[in-house]
Each structure stands twice: as structure tokens, then as C-alpha cells.
Design a protein around this motif. Structure first.
Motif, PDB file in Angstrom:
ATOM      1  N   PRO A 698      30.639  18.634 -12.120  1.00  0.00           N
ATOM      2  CA  PRO A 698      31.808  17.360 -12.358  1.00  0.00           C
ATOM      3  C   PRO A 698      33.118  18.499 -12.048  1.00  0.00           C
ATOM      4  CG  PRO A 698      30.067  17.038 -14.089  1.00  0.00           C
ATOM      5  CD  PRO A 698      30.040  18.314 -13.525  1.00  0.00           C
ATOM      6  N   ASN A 699      33.652  19.595 -12.911  1.00  0.00           N
ATOM      7  CA  ASN A 699      34.828  20.391 -12.401  1.00  0.00           C
ATOM      8  C   ASN A 699      34.977  20.631 -11.438  1.00  0.00           C
ATOM      9  OD1 ASN A 699      33.376  22.589 -12.885  1.00  0.00           O
ATOM     10  ND2 ASN A 699      34.027  23.333 -14.821  1.00  0.00           N
ATOM     11  N   LEU A 700      33.958  20.790 -10.354  1.00  0.00           N
ATOM     12  CA  LEU A 700      34.192  20.796  -8.910  1.00  0.00           C
ATOM     13  C   LEU A 700      33.524  22.725  -8.778  1.00  0.00           C
ATOM     14  CD1 LEU A 700      37.358  18.842  -6.605  1.00  0.00           C
ATOM     15  CD2 LEU A 700      34.893  18.246  -7.678  1.00  0.00           C
ATOM     16  N   MET A 701      33.006  23.314  -9.894  1.00  0.00           N
ATOM     17  CA  MET A 701      32.678  24.276  -9.844  1.00  0.00           C
ATOM     18  C   MET A 701      31.677  24.661  -9.245  1.00  0.00           C
ATOM     19  SD  MET A 701      34.302  26.442 -13.261  1.00  0.00           S
ATOM     20  CE  MET A 701      36.361  27.566 -12.729  1.00  0.00           C
ATOM     21  N   ASP A 702      30.838  25.527  -8.465  1.00  0.00           N
ATOM     22  CA  ASP A 702      29.609  25.780  -7.622  1.00  0.00           C
ATOM     23  C   ASP A 702      27.992  25.883  -8.821  1.00  0.00           C
ATOM     24  OD1 ASP A 702      27.747  26.354  -5.255  1.00  0.00           O
ATOM     25  OD2 ASP A 702      27.650  28.034  -6.774  1.00  0.00           O
ATOM     26  N   ALA A 703      27.666  25.012  -8.594  1.00  0.00           N
ATOM     27  CA  ALA A 703      25.626  25.032  -9.474  1.00  0.00           C
ATOM     28  C   ALA A 703      25.501  26.085  -8.666  1.00  0.00           C
ATOM     29  CB  ALA A 703      26.433  23.339  -9.499  1.00  0.00           C
ATOM     30  N   HIS A 704      24.420  26.650  -8.687  1.00  0.00           N
ATOM     31  CA  HIS A 704      23.930  27.633  -7.589  1.00  0.00           C
ATOM     32  C   HIS A 704      22.587  26.850  -7.744  1.00  0.00           C
ATOM     33  CE1 HIS A 704      21.042  30.665  -6.525  1.00  0.00           C
ATOM     34  NE2 HIS A 704      20.991  31.084  -8.078  1.00  0.00           N
ATOM     35  N   SER A 705      21.762  26.452  -8.628  1.00  0.00           N
ATOM     36  CA  SER A 705      22.418  26.737 -10.424  1.00  0.00           C
ATOM     37  C   SER A 705      21.689  27.729 -11.408  1.00  0.00           C
ATOM     38  CB  SER A 705      21.987  24.900 -10.683  1.00  0.00           C
ATOM     39  OG  SER A 705      20.971  24.860 -10.588  1.00  0.00           O
ATOM     40  N   PRO A 706      22.834  28.302 -12.285  1.00  0.00           N
ATOM     41  CA  PRO A 706      23.735  27.729 -13.073  1.00  0.00           C
ATOM     42  C   PRO A 706      25.036  28.385 -11.864  1.00  0.00           C
ATOM     43  CG  PRO A 706      22.992  29.855 -14.097  1.00  0.00           C
ATOM     44  CD  PRO A 706      21.958  29.497 -13.129  1.00  0.00           C
ATOM     45  N   PHE A 707      25.803  27.677 -13.442  1.00  0.00           N
ATOM     46  CA  PHE A 707      27.152  28.692 -12.386  1.00  0.00           C
ATOM     47  C   PHE A 707      27.805  29.562 -11.530  1.00  0.00           C
ATOM     48  CE2 PHE A 707      31.709  29.930 -13.589  1.00  0.00           C
ATOM     49  CZ  PHE A 707      32.083  29.744 -12.243  1.00  0.00           C
ATOM     50  N   GLN A 708      27.716  29.773 -10.185  1.00  0.00           N
ATOM     51  CA  GLN A 708      28.257  30.901 -10.205  1.00  0.00           C
ATOM     52  C   GLN A 708      29.485  30.417  -9.086  1.00  0.00           C
ATOM     53  OE1 GLN A 708      24.049  33.423  -9.314  1.00  0.00           O
ATOM     54  NE2 GLN A 708      25.121  33.025  -7.370  1.00  0.00           N
ATOM     55  N   ILE A 709      30.774  31.230  -8.533  1.00  0.00           N
ATOM     56  CA  ILE A 709      31.280  30.362  -7.815  1.00  0.00           C
ATOM     57  C   ILE A 709      31.297  30.721  -6.805  1.00  0.00           C
ATOM     58  CG2 ILE A 709      33.319  32.872  -8.607  1.00  0.00           C
ATOM     59  CD1 ILE A 709      35.647  30.887  -9.353  1.00  0.00           C
ATOM     60  N   ASP A 710      30.984  31.729  -6.368  1.00  0.00           N
ATOM     61  CA  ASP A 710      30.312  32.207  -4.683  1.00  0.00           C
ATOM     62  C   ASP A 710      30.319  30.369  -3.799  1.00  0.00           C
ATOM     63  OD1 ASP A 710      27.971  31.702  -5.650  1.00  0.00           O
ATOM     64  OD2 ASP A 710      27.685  33.855  -5.650  1.00  0.00           O
ATOM     65  N   GLY A 711      30.316  29.856  -4.524  1.00  0.00           N
ATOM     66  CA  GLY A 711      29.428  28.491  -3.561  1.00  0.00           C
ATOM     67  C   GLY A 711      30.960  28.243  -2.989  1.00  0.00           C
ATOM     68  N   ASN A 712      31.936  28.051  -4.388  1.00  0.00           N
ATOM     69  CA  ASN A 712      33.521  27.491  -4.200  1.00  0.00           C
ATOM     70  C   ASN A 712      34.047  28.380  -2.553  1.00  0.00           C
ATOM     71  OD1 ASN A 712      33.149  27.029  -7.155  1.00  0.00           O
ATOM     72  ND2 ASN A 712      33.400  25.821  -5.825  1.00  0.00           N
ATOM     73  N   PHE A 713      33.943  29.419  -2.874  1.00  0.00           N
ATOM     74  CA  PHE A 713      34.778  29.876  -1.774  1.00  0.00           C
ATOM     75  C   PHE A 713      33.808  29.906  -0.159  1.00  0.00           C
ATOM     76  CE2 PHE A 713      35.233  32.468  -5.946  1.00  0.00           C
ATOM     77  CZ  PHE A 713      36.997  32.326  -6.130  1.00  0.00           C
ATOM     78  N   GLY A 714      32.311  30.183  -0.043  1.00  0.00           N
ATOM     79  CA  GLY A 714      31.972  30.036   1.114  1.00  0.00           C
ATOM     80  C   GLY A 714      32.068  28.784   1.114  1.00  0.00           C
ATOM     81  N   GLY A 715      32.273  27.196   1.107  1.00  0.00           N
ATOM     82  CA  GLY A 715      32.456  25.824   1.357  1.00  0.00           C
ATOM     83  C   GLY A 715      34.368  26.048   1.922  1.00  0.00           C
ATOM     84  N   CYS A 716      35.087  26.856   1.131  1.00  0.00           N
ATOM     85  CA  CYS A 716      36.263  26.655   1.329  1.00  0.00           C
ATOM     86  C   CYS A 716      36.290  27.866   3.271  1.00  0.00           C
ATOM     87  CB  CYS A 716      36.954  27.777   0.286  1.00  0.00           C
ATOM     88  SG  CYS A 716      39.138  28.113   0.642  1.00  0.00           S
ATOM     89  N   ALA A 717      35.775  29.071   2.767  1.00  0.00           N
ATOM     90  CA  ALA A 717      35.704  29.580   4.248  1.00  0.00           C
ATOM     91  C   ALA A 717      35.070  28.925   5.300  1.00  0.00           C
ATOM     92  CB  ALA A 717      35.085  30.701   4.503  1.00  0.00           C
ATOM     93  N   GLY A 718      33.780  28.163   4.927  1.00  0.00           N
ATOM     94  CA  GLY A 718      33.042  27.197   6.059  1.00  0.00           C
ATOM     95  C   GLY A 718      34.512  25.927   6.274  1.00  0.00           C
ATOM     96  N   VAL A 719      34.834  25.536   5.633  1.00  0.00           N
ATOM     97  CA  VAL A 719      35.930  24.441   6.951  1.00  0.00           C
ATOM     98  C   VAL A 719      36.261  24.715   7.582  1.00  0.00           C
ATOM     99  CG1 VAL A 719      37.484  23.075   6.176  1.00  0.00           C
ATOM    100  CG2 VAL A 719      35.619  22.872   4.244  1.00  0.00           C
ATOM    101  N   LEU A 720      37.351  26.303   7.199  1.00  0.00           N
ATOM    102  CA  LEU A 720      38.648  26.925   8.276  1.00  0.00           C
ATOM    103  C   LEU A 720      37.157  27.257   9.374  1.00  0.00           C
ATOM    104  CD1 LEU A 720      39.999  29.379   5.700  1.00  0.00           C
ATOM    105  CD2 LEU A 720      41.446  27.023   6.861  1.00  0.00           C
TER     106      LEU A 720
END
Length: 772
Positions: A698-720
Motif C-alpha cells: 500500500p505504501n508503494l514499497m516493493d513486495a519481494h515478498s517480503p519487502f525489498q526495495i530493489d523492485g522500486n529501483f528496477g521499476g524506476c529504471a524500467g520506465v526510463l
């Protein structure tokens, strides 16, 4: 299409800042957080806070990115070499490399797996939570509740009516002043109790308008999945990282170990923290940083500065970095965008269109990276900065077979090279400790290595304690992969000073690669070898881990050697460039298997799990630069992705977005992006809308799961990667534009030409492009 070039970026930067001020980028909710995965993250790259926003008890979890268990590398004196019977004595592991190679030459893969356990060392240390700041309020009728996180200025806000009277709390974490700041404002006189809790050994005392808490962490720990004698932590008040936390509020008065705020309508609380960590190679007690007076001074200075000054300094610092990039992917129905972010995410997961949410997720990745990566030599860990557990998943360490690298994929293109500098500093640290690991575990005298895990002490040895599964414990090319970030940083920034500083680490990683190569059938390969965390099915009926010549190894080595050669030529190290140039053409080439896929193993063996989350043999597609779209190898890589499928973990979703984009498949890249943004319920939540698996909380943090932040950064890079791709020779706009984004605009993207790009498109075609 109109293409133009401008020489200065000042006007654009001001325009971006103006746009950010006019249109705040918000996560917003209509209820307080109950779980970690609902709380709102704040950070200045060192101090972190998670805001729950409860109206009766407001919980603010606190972190310091330098608060870990452990001490500097102790070599033979490490306690595990004395207490773990299965562990090969320190310095004697290298002798087993030849025995593993011999077993592999005999095609005895089961024996090779067994022997690999002699080439294992101790586990990493563990990232630790600092504590919790608790604000307790009287009971009352709560209405009109709102909670938000403004990415435009890195501020969280909670507001509501208590018994009909207005209340507001504002939160931010200042980088210039190194404090967490909370401002409480109320129409009715405040009645608040402020306390500080921690699971670390500590002592808290009240003094005038402040709470002062002194504590320390364990000097040694084990991961949650391994505990000899049932003990995971070793504590000694004379060892380990020590810290001081100071909570100050001029409007408060200490009463024992709490602060009381009574009778005023406004109060500003500041939280300062300092640890004794003084570098990866310094004993935190004997050579530790002065931390007690530093924490007191930070708190005192912040209190005397006052809210307005603190806010102005924080805002100017943060906006100067975050405001560099803007993104417009289209507009969402206002009735939808007015819904709480978690409700939008649920509806998006069910198929609803929401381009503003997609752009928000991109900017959230930039926000998180900026918030957790500004401390020299201490990069973002598996959870970035935010951790509440003494025993977090995988020790919340640095996992280098994908996760740490993925954390920094967007750093350069998303115009945050300062955050990348943090990783590069860590790589320099690894290159020091990694020389010992190269010699002691592999018998390689030149260069350095880093294996599967690391920690704040720049640990580089293979892990496992003699019992680890070789598929993860014995992988040894983390250093070579991380070193490729050095050349990437050069391509984007063209900073010769940085390249000269970091070249020794890149060269050392390449030297290790040269040192572990062996010749087979006229080609250079690795032996022993693994493909991270994956298992092959040997025709003889054995499910194996260890082999020779895994494709992932050779992809990383090819990338590292190529980068090192280019850097050597740039800096005039012609002898080393020639040495590498002789080896590169003789590396074993990529192979295409009978199924039309890119072959992962030396032989065309099937995977035990065809949908495995790792796709390490595709590193040459992304983040590497060896397999170009439209080639036969690219087709094989695409076929591999088709078989891997769309059901996978969060970080793996992020990687696959980039892989599809690099292959020019915008539709599947977008489908994977939507898969990454699939709603996942908070941990332990068993309500009416329970959803599990990899995706987004819900807070838009990445669910591996459990929480790992790398998916947030991979998704950000993917848009670019969908919108802009670049090489040192040029820029390709809209290389993988999905049909869902027919019109849009992005400004401030950095490219490998050393330029910055603004791009506008309509009906899927570029209408304006500026390079400067």
C-alpha cells in the motif's frame, strides 16, 4: 519532430523546480498505518523515519544507515572459524578449488557440490533498527483523517479533527541539519507524551527539554536462517557500534524517561542520532567516531535554528536534487486520482488505467534512492534504509548477485549521480578486503573479489559456513558486476577525476576475472561456476548447482573486462588494455539451446524451475550491453523471458521490465510494469482483500515478498529504459514505447553521451527533443 540543443541547463532546472512546486507529487491515504508496509518513509540518506500517523499513538520508526552489528574483518580471528566445526580454517579454502575443478572434469557434479562447501566463509552482519519515537495523545473522536507523503518536498503530513478541533503534524528528515523534524499544530492545547523505545541494549534519561538515549549493537550476529547453539547475537558493552539518540523539544519538559508537551498549540520536536561507526576498517570502539557530543550538538543546533530555518534549508537541498526530472504519461480520471493511493493501486491491479499512478511510482523510486543513499561508503541495503526488525529477512544486507546492483540502476539516467557515488565508495572499500578473499578462497594473487553478500564492513568472502547451498553461497562475481558501475558512471558524467579515482577498483575486479579463467576446448571459461540461485537438471538424474562455464559468469566477466579495457585506454594504461584485449575474443561465446532460448548452462541442460526468478544469463542484455535488439541472440533472450513468464518476485519484475525494454518489446515491458504494480496486502493482513506474492505494498514499497526495495529501483529504471536508451555514440528516443502511453513528456534524463535529454511525444511519435 523538432530537435534542438542547448548549452546551459539553468533555465530548465528552474522550470522543473517551478513545475514541482505547482503540482505536488503525492501519496495520500484516509487512515493511519497499521503495518510497516503502510507507513510513509522519510530519509536524508543516513537517518530514516517511517510515519504511521496514529491519532492516539503516532509511531515513528527510526533508522540510522550506519547502525549494524559486527566489527571490521578479523580474518583468522573471526569467531566462526573457532566455533563452526564444518568451516574450513581461514586461509585454507583455496586448496579446494583445484579439487572442485577435478570433479567437474570428471563430470561428477554431485561431488563438486560437496567440495564447494570447503570454499565457504562466515555470513554477513545484520542491519539494525534504531528504535521508535512514540507520540501519545488523549482519546477523542477522530474525523476528517488525512495522511500524505509529498515527493516534491519530501514531507509527510497527518491532519484530522479531534473532537471537532483541527490538528496537523508535519514530518521531514533534513540532510543539511541531520535531524528528523516533527511539527505539531493544534487548535486545542496539546497534551502529548513523547517517549523513545529501542530493542537495542540502551539507557534513556530525561534532561530539561530532551531525552538522551545511549545504546550499542551486537558485536557479532547470524542470519535468521542460521543460529549455532540457538544464539543469533553476541553482546558486549565494550564492543560493537555504539550510538546516541537525542530527542529535543523546547515546548516539552522531561518527566523521568519521557517528555511532556502540555498547554501549547504548537511544538517542534527534533531527533538527532550519531553512531560510532568510523569506516569499514575501523574498530567502532577503539577507533570509533565521537558520537555523543555530536548528537547533542546536532539536536541543539536544530532546536535553536527553529522550524522555518530547518524547513527552508531542507527544501532547498532536496528540491535541487529531486526537481531535475519530470514525467508526464497522461492524465487519470480525477475521480480515480482523488481516491487514496492504496485504493488506486487495488483498482489498477484489477486492470484500471492510471497513468498518473505509473508516473508516481517512477518518481517514488527516485525519491527513495535520494532518501536512502547519501552516506559515503554505505549504500542502500536490501530495505534501503527502513528496517524495524532485529532479525530482518536476509539480514537486510547487501546481496550482490542482483539486488545491490539493481538498487542503483536508475541513479545516473534519473539524474541522481550523487547517490551513485555512495555505491562507488563502497566498491572501493570492497576492493581492499576483496584482495584477501581472492587469495584465501581462490588462490588468485592479482585483483579482488566479492561474493554473494556483504555488509557495512565490506565483507567479501563467500558465505555459507560450510553448510550453504552452492547455488548462492559459492557465487563469486559480485565484485566484477559492481565494478561495471564505475564505467557506467563515467559514461553518464564524463568525470575524469572520478574515473581516475575508481579505475584501480575496476582494474582489480578485471584482474580477478583473468585469474579465475581456465581454458576448455580452446575457450576461456570459469570453473567452478554457478548461475545465481538456480539449479540445473543433469541428464544423469542429479539436480546440480556447480558446473563449469555458466553463461552468467561469462556475461559478467565480458562486461567487466570490456569496461576495464575501455577505461585503461582512456587513462593510458595500454599494457593492461592489451592484456584484456587478448582474452576477450577467446571467452566462450553465447549459445542458443534446442528450445530457442539463450543457454544458461555450459551444456544445454534444462532448469529445475523454468520460471525461476533469476535470469542471470541475460545480464548481457541488461544491464550489460552485449546483446543488441534485433539479433539472433536477442531473439533467444526474448524466448527465455517468455518461458520465465510474468509471475515472479518484485525485484525480478523490475529486472524483466528492463530486459523487455532493452529488447525493444514495449508491450511486454509495460505488461511487466503493471505486474510489478500489483497490489500486495501488508504482512499478516488477513482482511477481505488479501493478496500475496511479488508486487507492491500500500505504501508503494516493493513486495519481494517480503519487502525489498530493489523492485522500486528496477521499476524506476524500467520506465526510463522504455522511453530513452543511449550508448556512448548516441541516443534512441522511445525505443520501447507501449501503446498505453501514446502522449507524454519527460525532462531531465541523463544519457551515456554525457548529455541530458528532454523529450515530448504525441500519438507515439517524437514531436520535440532537446539535448544539452
Amino acid at each position: 519532430m523538432r530537435i534542438s540543443s542547448i548549452l546551459a541547463c539553468g533555465a530548465l532546472c528552474l522550470a522543473s523546480l517551478s513545475c514541482a512546486r505547482k503540482q505536488p507529487i503525492l501519496l495520500h491515504y484516509d487512515k493511519p498505518a497499521t503495518f510497516f508496509e503502510e507507513a510513509l518513509p522519510l530519509g536524508n540518506g543516513k537517518l530514516g523515519a517511517l510515519v504511521y500517523g496514529g491519532p492516539v499513538e503516532d509511531r515513528i520508526s527510526l533508522n540510522d544507515i550506519t547502525l549494524w552489528t559486527g566489527e571490521p574483518d578479523r580474518g583468522a580471528e573471526h569467531p566462526d572459524y573457532k566455533v563452526v566445526e564444518t568451516l574450513t580454517p581461514w586461509g585454507q579454502s583455496a586448496q579446494w578449488v583445484g579439487k572442485v575443478r577435478e570433479a567437474l572434469e570428471q563430470e561428477n557434479y554431485e561431488k563438486a557440490d560437496e567440495l564447494q562447501r570447503h570454499i565457504q566463509g562466515h555470513f554477513s552482519e545484520t542491519y539494525q533498527p534504531l528504535g521508535k519515537l512514540l507520540l501519545r495523545f488523549p482519546e477523542g473522536e477522530i474525523t476528517n483523517y488525512q495522511r500524505s507523503l509529498n515527493l516534491s518536498d519530501a514531507t509527510a503530513k497527518v491532519s484530522y479533527l479531534r473532537d471537532g478541533k483541527g490538528f496537523e503534524a508535519q514530518y521531514f528528515v533534513s540532510a543539511p541539519d541531520s535531524v528528523v523534524v516533527v511539527k505539531l499544530s493544534s487548535q486545542a492545547p496539546l497534551d502529548v507524551t513523547v517517549s523513545l523505545e529501542s530493542e537495542q541494549p540502551h539507557e534513556t534519561v530525561g534532561q530539561d527539554h530532551s531525552l538522551i538515549s545511549d545504546g550499542y549493537t551486537a558485536w557479532h550476529s547470524y542470519p535468521v536462517y542460521y543460529a549455532p547453539n540457538g544464539e543469533r547475537f553476541a553482546y558486549d558493552p565494550e564492543r560493537g557500534i555504539h550510538y546516541r539518540t537525542v530527542v529535543s523539544c523546547e515546548a516539552a519538559q522531561a518527566a523521568g524517561d519521557v517528555l511532556r508537551i502540555v498547554g501549547v498549540k504548537e511544538a517542534v520536536i527534533v531527533v538527532a542520532n550519531q553512531t560510532s561507526f568510523n569506516g569499514f576498517d575501523k574498530d567502532p570502539v577503539k577507533e570509533g567516531r565521537e558520537y555523543k557530543e555530536s548528537a547533542l550538538a546536532n539536536a541543539s543546533q536544530a532546536v535553536s535554528s527553529g522550524w522555518n530555518t530547518l524547513w527552508e534549508r531542507h527544501e532547498a537541498d532536496y528540491r535541487s536534487l529531486f526537481g531535475r526530472v519530470s514525467l508526464d504519461l497522461g492524465h487519470t480520471d480525477p475521480a480515480v486520482s482523488a481516491l487514496p493511493t492504496d485504493e488506486q493501486l487495488k483498482r489498477y491491479s484489477d486492470g484500471e488505467s492510471n497513468p498518473e499512478l505509473e508516473a508516481l511510482y517512477f518518481q517514488y523510486g527516485r525519491y527513495l534512492l535520494l532518501s536512502c543513499s547519501r552516506t559515503e561508503g554505505v549504500p542502500a541495503n536490501l530495505q534501503g534504509l527502513w528496517n524495524e526488525s532485529l532479525t530482518p529477512p536476509w539480514s537486510c544486507n547487501y546481496t550482490t548477485n542482483i539486488n545491490l546492483e539493481e538498487n542503483y540502476w536508475p541513479a545516473e539516467a534519473a539524474a541522481l549521480p550523487e547517490t551513485h557515488q555512495v555505491l562507488l565508495g563502497f566498491v572501493r572499500n570492497l576492493s581492499v578486503t576483496g584482495e584477501r578473499s581472492a587469495r584465501n578462497f581462490y588462490g588468485v594473487e592479482e585483483g579482488w573479489c566479492e561474493a554473494h553478500n556483504s555488509d557495512i564492513w565490506a565483507m567479501t568472502n563467500p558465505v555459507g559456513l560450510g553448510t550453504g547451498d552452492p547455488s548462492w553461497a559459492n557465487w563469486n562475481l559480485g565484485g566484477a558486476w559492481l565494478a561495471t558501475h564505475i564505467w557506467e558512471h563515467w559514461l553518464f558524467t564524463r568525470s575524469r577525476e572520478d574515473l581516475e579515482r575508481d579505475y584501480p577498483a575496476l582494474k582489480g575486479a578485471a584482474q580477478f576475472c583473468l585469474g579465475i579463467l581456465v581454458e576448455k576446448n580452446g575457450k576461456w571459461i570459469t570453473s567452478p561456476s554457478t548461475s545465481p540461485e538456480n539449479v540445473y537438471m543433469y541428464p544423469g538424474g542429479y539436480n546440480g548447482r556447480t558446473l563449469y562455464g555458466a553463461t552468467a559468469d561469462l556475461a559478467i566477466i565480458r562486461e567487466c573486462l570490456s569496461n576495464a579495457r575501455e577505461a585503461a585506454l582512456e587513462l593510458g594504461d595500454t599494457d593492461f588494455a592489451a592484456r584484456v584485449g587478448d582474452v576477450l575474443p577467446k571467452l566462450k561465446e553465447y549459445q542458443i539451446g534446442e528450445a530457442g532460448t539463450l543457454q544458461e548452462w555450459y551444456h544445454d541442460w534444462p532448469d529445475k524451475d523454468p520460471q525461476h526468478r533469476h535470469q542471470s544469463h541475460l545480464i548481457g542484455v541488461y544491464p550489460g550491453h552485449q546483446i543488441a535488439a534485433g539479433t539472433e541472440l536477442a531473439d533467444a533472450a526474448h524466448r527465455t523471458l517468455e518461458i520465465r513468464g510474468f509471475e515472479t518476485t518484485g525485484w525480478s519484475c523490475g529486472w524483466r521490465v528492463n530486459l523487455y525494454a532493452r529488447l525493444g518489446d514495449g508491450e511486454n515491458a509495460y505488461k511487466m510494469y503493471r505486474r510489478l504494480l500489483r497490489y500486495v496486502s501488508p504482512d499478516k493482513y488477513q482482511g477481505t482483500d488479501y493478496r500475496s506474492g511479488g508486487g507492491t505494498y500500500p505504501n508503494l514499497m516493493d513486495a519481494h515478498s517480503p519487502f525489498q526495495i530493489d523492485g522500486n529501483f528496477g521499476g524506476c529504471a524500467g520506465v526510463l529504459e522504455m522511453l530513452v536508451q543511449s550508448t556512448p555514440d548516441g541516443v534512441k528516443p522511445l525505443p520501447a514505447l507501449p501503446s498505453a502511453w501514446p502522449d507524454g513528456q519527460i525532462k531531465g534524463v541523463r544519457t551515456r553521451t554525457g548529455q541530458t535529454l528532454d523529450l515530448t511525444w504525441k500519438n507515439g511519435r517524437v514531436t520535440d527533443m532537446k539535448l544539452y
